[in-house]
Write an enzyme that holds these catalytic residues in place. Sequence first.
Site, PDB file in Angstrom:
ATOM      1  N   GLU A 111       1.100  -0.566  -5.121  1.00  0.00           N
ATOM      2  CA  GLU A 111       0.123   0.492  -5.357  1.00  0.00           C
ATOM      3  C   GLU A 111       0.937   1.783  -5.436  1.00  0.00           C
ATOM      4  O   GLU A 111       1.270   2.386  -4.422  1.00  0.00           O
ATOM      5  CB  GLU A 111      -0.909   0.570  -4.230  1.00  0.00           C
ATOM      6  CG  GLU A 111      -2.039   1.532  -4.563  1.00  0.00           C
ATOM      7  CD  GLU A 111      -2.416   2.476  -3.438  1.00  0.00           C
ATOM      8  OE1 GLU A 111      -3.326   3.291  -3.632  1.00  0.00           O
ATOM      9  OE2 GLU A 111      -1.790   2.430  -2.363  1.00  0.00           O
ATOM     10  N   ASP A 129       0.819  -1.204   0.000  1.00  0.00           N
ATOM     11  CA  ASP A 129       0.000   0.000   0.000  1.00  0.00           C
ATOM     12  C   ASP A 129       0.859   1.262   0.000  1.00  0.00           C
ATOM     13  O   ASP A 129       1.916   1.312   0.623  1.00  0.00           O
ATOM     14  CB  ASP A 129      -0.895  -0.014   1.243  1.00  0.00           C
ATOM     15  CG  ASP A 129      -1.860   1.144   1.293  1.00  0.00           C
ATOM     16  OD1 ASP A 129      -2.693   1.252   0.382  1.00  0.00           O
ATOM     17  OD2 ASP A 129      -1.772   1.949   2.240  1.00  0.00           O
TER      18      ASP A 129
END
Length: 636
Positions: free
Chosen positions: A369, A316
């Site tokens: 990401e 993330d």
Amino acid sequence: MAEVITYSLFTDFDINLFKSGKHFRLYEKFGSHPVTVNGVEGTYFAVWAPSAESVSVIGDFNFWNEKQHRLNVRWDASGIWEGFVPDAKEGMRYKYKIKSNHNNIVTEKSDPYAFSYEKPPNTASVISNIEGYKWKDKAWMGYRKDKNGLDKPYAVYEVHLGSWMRNEDDDSFLSYDQLADNLVDYLKKMNFTHVEFMPVMEYPFDPSWGYQLIGYFAPTSRFGSAKGFMKLCDRLHQNDIGIILDWVPSHFPSDDHGLGFFDGSHLYEHPDPRRGYHQDWKSLIFNYGRNEVKSFLISNAFYWFDKYHIDGLRVDAVASMLYLDYSREEGEWEPNIYGGRENLEAVEFLKEFNHEVYASFDGIQTIAEESTAYTGVTNDVSYGGLGFGMKWMMGWMHDTLEYFSKDPIYRKHHQNEITFSLAYAFSEKFMLPLSHDEVVYGKKSLLGKMPGDEWQRFANLRLLYAYMYTHPGTKLIFQGGEFGQSSEWNFAQSLDWHLLEFKPHKGLQTFVKDLNSFYKNTPALYEKAFSTEGFEWINYGDHENSVISYIRKGHDEKNDVVVICNFTSVVRKDYEIGLPRKGKLKQILNSDFKKYFGSGISNSKEIGIKKKSRDGRPYSAAVTLPPLSLVAFEII
């Protein structure tokens, strides 16, 4: 005062590796480990707190009395406090009470390496023995390297465990055991190849969706035990479904019981707030230049691959790690030693993380990401890249959703939005994400973004998915998107499964099921997903009709797939496209079938290919394009 028995799981070699940032299985040493010492059952505790004056372990076994069991500090300046506590048994709760040698600050902290926590909002760690689970996924682990490869189909279903489905009688969470039945059956029925779990590591605050982690080594107790989560992973593998976990090494919350200011010093977070505090998320940022912190984080990645047999980590907020000026104004950040904006320590950490996990675990993947134009995210570390297996294609997602939100009448003026992604589609190994981030905070559901009446909105959404699945790259759909969830995602309640009583939603779900099957059984869509050899435009310039056409290619040209997208509600009969060779066209996919809630317009017969040049090719054929549809053909 009860004595803590001197005992250690650490060797001198362990300590040297830890201090040099090269120990990647710290979960075997730190934390709480039930053991028997000299015939006495108890638990060995170890915690890193170099700025502590004293560390006591408090818990159910000593009535939370800090004077009962004070740990011993090691002699080797490692900052590790450890010891064996008799009668501290599995299932008992505990914390560390730490008195700092800085201003005599006293804090109670959860164990950073705990395998289990008590159920939030309570915050104690729980002594847990995660050994002894009998795995039944030997077959998957044996052929995972093939199933999970980058030349294989990757259709990912993103799930938030707390809101995918709930118990109808009391609206309570499904347990890991229930999910091992319900979710696994659903994924298999829908033909998804992988599931991605939004963070399952323990977190204190439900509205963070799990992205503010406290217990990096503990599956959240909201849904059951650590072994319950193992059962879920095991069942997924027994059904040939790969597992991706969201992982958050970018930041952590400042809750009093967490990692922040752990021993009265900036132990895990960077001491400079310009590099150690995230203004957007009001959270703390790891100190990637500290060796012991690197060992903690990479050990955590190893832990999930090792103990839970997971197949991938989706990392993330990578952009926030890479750039010192991420979401900061001028004067709020300091350049690196070369005057640039890159966080060099974070870059090196990510490279080392990827290098080590790929070297240690066969057949796994890491996915970034990463929302910027940082180069080489998926390039091999040995060639200067960050070493990720894949990267989310955020530009594709943004441009595509922007295009689809427009009334089809105006799409001819925006042809570039739907074709531009192919200008850079092979610069990285991309995954195409339609994730949870696109259906919250007033952005509407995917169905809600689509223009037109009910029929047109569903037709647009089927077309979006079909275009996505035939576009180069791997695929990800967030829960509810597969049946056209009408409202935005709400983490606090179940998906609206009752919508499947209605034909448009049921038709869309059937289409996604068939689309996943089509993708899995069509090598041209995945064998060269990251290579320019796997894609060829037929015509991207027919903006007047809002039509694009292209060929997807695999290893064998006999398996090539001809794809045509009609982005308007106009039926186009006798639409001519250029083709590379003679033969016949046979329709193999049509998003407009009636069983999908389409209009039923189709190319039912084999279509002859003529020796007539078109689109710069020697052959051509005339096909029928249903409204707001994608049709695909094979050349036979």
